[in-house]
Design a protein around this motif. Structure first.
Motif, PDB file in Angstrom:
ATOM      1  N   THR A  77     -17.054  34.219 -14.087  1.00 13.43           N
ATOM      2  CA  THR A  77     -17.732  33.243 -13.348  1.00 13.43           C
ATOM      3  C   THR A  77     -17.720  33.765 -11.691  1.00 13.43           C
ATOM      4  O   THR A  77     -18.992  33.505 -11.094  1.00 13.43           O
ATOM      5  N   LYS A  88     -26.894  29.173  -8.696  1.00 13.19           N
ATOM      6  CA  LYS A  88     -27.215  29.089 -10.044  1.00 13.19           C
ATOM      7  C   LYS A  88     -26.093  28.883 -10.861  1.00 13.19           C
ATOM      8  O   LYS A  88     -25.955  28.197 -11.767  1.00 13.19           O
ATOM      9  N   VAL A  89     -24.932  29.672 -10.428  1.00 11.01           N
ATOM     10  CA  VAL A  89     -23.560  29.464 -11.470  1.00 11.01           C
ATOM     11  C   VAL A  89     -22.949  28.247 -11.182  1.00 11.01           C
ATOM     12  O   VAL A  89     -22.505  27.463 -11.986  1.00 11.01           O
ATOM     13  N   ILE A  91     -24.211  25.100 -10.517  1.00 12.97           N
ATOM     14  CA  ILE A  91     -25.120  24.095 -11.003  1.00 12.97           C
ATOM     15  C   ILE A  91     -24.665  23.975 -12.599  1.00 12.97           C
ATOM     16  O   ILE A  91     -24.391  23.186 -13.295  1.00 12.97           O
ATOM     17  N   ARG A  92     -24.698  25.179 -13.367  1.00  8.47           N
ATOM     18  CA  ARG A  92     -24.438  25.395 -14.810  1.00  8.47           C
ATOM     19  C   ARG A  92     -23.072  25.148 -15.020  1.00  8.47           C
ATOM     20  O   ARG A  92     -22.961  24.321 -16.139  1.00  8.47           O
ATOM     21  N   VAL A  93     -22.226  25.679 -14.314  1.00  8.95           N
ATOM     22  CA  VAL A  93     -20.588  25.415 -14.527  1.00  8.95           C
ATOM     23  C   VAL A  93     -20.390  23.685 -14.490  1.00  8.95           C
ATOM     24  O   VAL A  93     -19.395  23.249 -15.170  1.00  8.95           O
ATOM     25  N   LEU A  95     -22.486  21.064 -14.707  1.00  4.97           N
ATOM     26  CA  LEU A  95     -23.048  20.413 -15.926  1.00  4.97           C
ATOM     27  C   LEU A  95     -22.221  20.841 -17.051  1.00  4.97           C
ATOM     28  O   LEU A  95     -21.962  20.005 -17.871  1.00  4.97           O
ATOM     29  N   TRP A  96     -21.878  21.995 -17.500  1.00  6.38           N
ATOM     30  CA  TRP A  96     -21.146  22.404 -18.471  1.00  6.38           C
ATOM     31  C   TRP A  96     -19.718  21.542 -18.729  1.00  6.38           C
ATOM     32  O   TRP A  96     -19.362  20.913 -19.596  1.00  6.38           O
ATOM     33  N   GLY A 123     -15.598  25.759 -18.126  1.00  4.34           N
ATOM     34  CA  GLY A 123     -16.623  25.607 -17.218  1.00  4.34           C
ATOM     35  C   GLY A 123     -15.789  25.313 -15.656  1.00  4.34           C
ATOM     36  O   GLY A 123     -16.529  25.842 -14.917  1.00  4.34           O
ATOM     37  N   TYR A 194     -28.450  20.923  -6.068  1.00  5.80           N
ATOM     38  CA  TYR A 194     -29.537  21.601  -6.603  1.00  5.80           C
ATOM     39  C   TYR A 194     -30.905  21.467  -5.562  1.00  5.80           C
ATOM     40  O   TYR A 194     -31.304  22.237  -5.200  1.00  5.80           O
TER      41      TYR A 194
END
Length: 457
Positions: A77, A88-89, A91-93, A95-96, A123, A194
């Motif tokens: 990560t 980008k990373v 936001i994804r982690v 939410l994960w 995450g 975001y």
């Protein structure tokens, strides 16, 4: 003066805008959310274990499933942040891990809980390497140690609040519902981040030319860099020592967010009320709640002391080291001093806390051990920024990976010691104290400032 997104501001004599400091706000708030989500299970574990009939060894494995995944996914990560950008990373982690925070409340067996906590850890692994990446892009070097201090202060205080928060929430809902409620925090953060954040400060409408001038040394950190010089990284003695000290630090520290509530409930138990002040406070609480609930509240308050003190340790290290360096002190020597003093103090004070029979004084000693532990934190992470440069995400991820291998080992070893020795807490404390001291020895030899890029040239 602000600039439209994507434009290049013209030179200006205006005073620099302060947009960069909002990145610190995002880092601190996410650190708080991350630690609330992470620490909640330690306070809820007695109820979880009672419902699902988990043994001590199984509880240790559940705690360590998180840290195993956290360790394994740190470098991937962090590398993704260097390659794709922190936005980008992150936001994804977020939410994960928010999803798997909620999913913790859906577990129905030992295996399902183990898998859920592993995926939750995967995450959360992306949090601090990518926050460090964002800070290395948005802050001048002079502000980085202080920013790391504030971020870790937020993390520790979020963790300190978590035990009382869990007790308060579980007074009205089950532990299963509590985890679903905690998941909401991360989702809200991700939406706001975001909308606001840009990987490149030049693209943010709130940044003027004067502020960009302060950040011009960071421009080489903005673009994606996936070509990490792994051979150079793994062949540097400084990196191995940095990894080793963080392994030792995390081994001892993870006790506070895993086994401590169990230790207070099982080993100390009603002894908590033997302190005059705690007994008075218990009587006060029993005026509005049951004796059992008042004991839970007292235990939760005591469990938060180490993380609360740890926040002050991070803040103290950041303020003092920043002032010393601004007055001309050698950065290498300042970081080494905080590392040695911090981990030696953690070793001594943690062991002392076991022998102090007054429960409040024992927890104050443990709190000072955590304070000492966290004197090392800002320097450790600032070293990753200085050593890593444009590879700050990967370098910080590698250090945190090694640290979380220590964090994985700690809960497992404590669980095994308790299972194999008829609950010998003294031995568990002694092992942690020795490992803390080994971390202090590492700091005597670390070079925390020489950039990795210089070795590439």
């Amino acid at each position: 003066m602000s600039t439209p997104t994507g434009s290049t501001p013209s030179p200006s004599t205006d005073r620099p805008t302060r947009t960069r400091y909002w990145v610190i706000v995002f880092a601190v708030t996410l650190a708080i959310v991350q630690y609330v989500d992470r620490v909640a299970i330690s306070q809820a574990m007695p109820d979880i274990a009672a419902e699902m009939q988990f043994s001590d060894a199984q509880k240790g494995m559940i705690f360590s499933a998180f840290t195993l995944a956290y360790a394994l996914f740190e470098i991937p990560t962090g590398w993704l942040g260097d390659k794709l950008g922190a936005k980008k990373v992150l936001i994804r982690v977020v939410l994960w891990w928010s999803f798997f925070t909620a999913a913790t409340g859906w577990a129905w067996s030992y295996a399902s809980m183990l898998v859920t906590r592993f995926l939750f850890g995967a995450g959360e692994a992306g949090c601090f390497p990518n926050l460090t990446k964002a800070l290395s892009t948005w802050l001048p070097k002079a502000d980085r140690t202080r920013a790391q201090a504030l971020m870790w202060m937020g993390a520790r205080w979020g963790g300190a609040a978590a035990p009382l928060l869990v007790v308060a929430v579980m007074a009205f809902v089950s532990w299963r519902t509590a985890f679903m409620l905690f998941a909401i925090f991360g989702v809200v953060w991700a939406v706001i981040f975001y909308l606001w954040f840009r990987d490149n400060p030049r693209e943010h409408p709130g940044v003027n030319a004067a502020e960009l001038e302060l950040l011009k040394e960071n421009e080489h950190n903005v673009a994606g860099h996936g070509n990490v010089p792994w051979k150079k990284l793994v062949s540097r003695p400084a990196m191995w020592l940095l990894w080793a000290q963080y392994f030792c630090l995390s081994y001892g520290w993870y006790f506070y967010v895993t086994w401590l509530p169990t230790y207070l409930r099982d080993e100390r138990g009603m002894d908590i009320k033997s302190n005059a002040f705690m007994g008075w406070l218990s009587g006060l609480l029993e005026g509005s709640m049951s004796p059992e609930m008042s004991l839970k509240v007292l235990a939760a308050a005591l469990a938060g002391i180490p993380l609360f003190f740890g926040g002050f340790g991070s803040l103290t290290a950041g303020l003092i080291s920043g002032r010393l360096i601004s007055r001309g002190a050698n950065v290498r020597n300042v970081r080494r001093a905080f590392g040695v003093i911090g981990l030696t103090g953690a070793s001594t004070l943690l062991m002392a806390s076991f022998y102090i029979r007054d429960p409040l004084l024992a927890m104050l000693s443990m709190g000072l051990a955590s304070f000492s532990n966290d004197l090392t934190m800002p320097g450790s992470w600032a070293s990753c920024m200085d050593i890593g440069g444009k590879y700050a995400g990967t370098v910080s991820g590698s250090m945190n990976m090694m640290g979380n291998f220590g964090g994985m080992a700690g809960p497992i070893v404590v669980g095994l010691v308790l299972s194999l020795t008829s609950r010998d807490w003294q031995l568990a404390f002694a092992i942690s104290a020795v490992i803390y001291f080994l971390g202090a020895v590492c700091w005597l030899f670390i070079d925390p400032v020489t950039p990795l890029e210089k070795e590439e040239g």
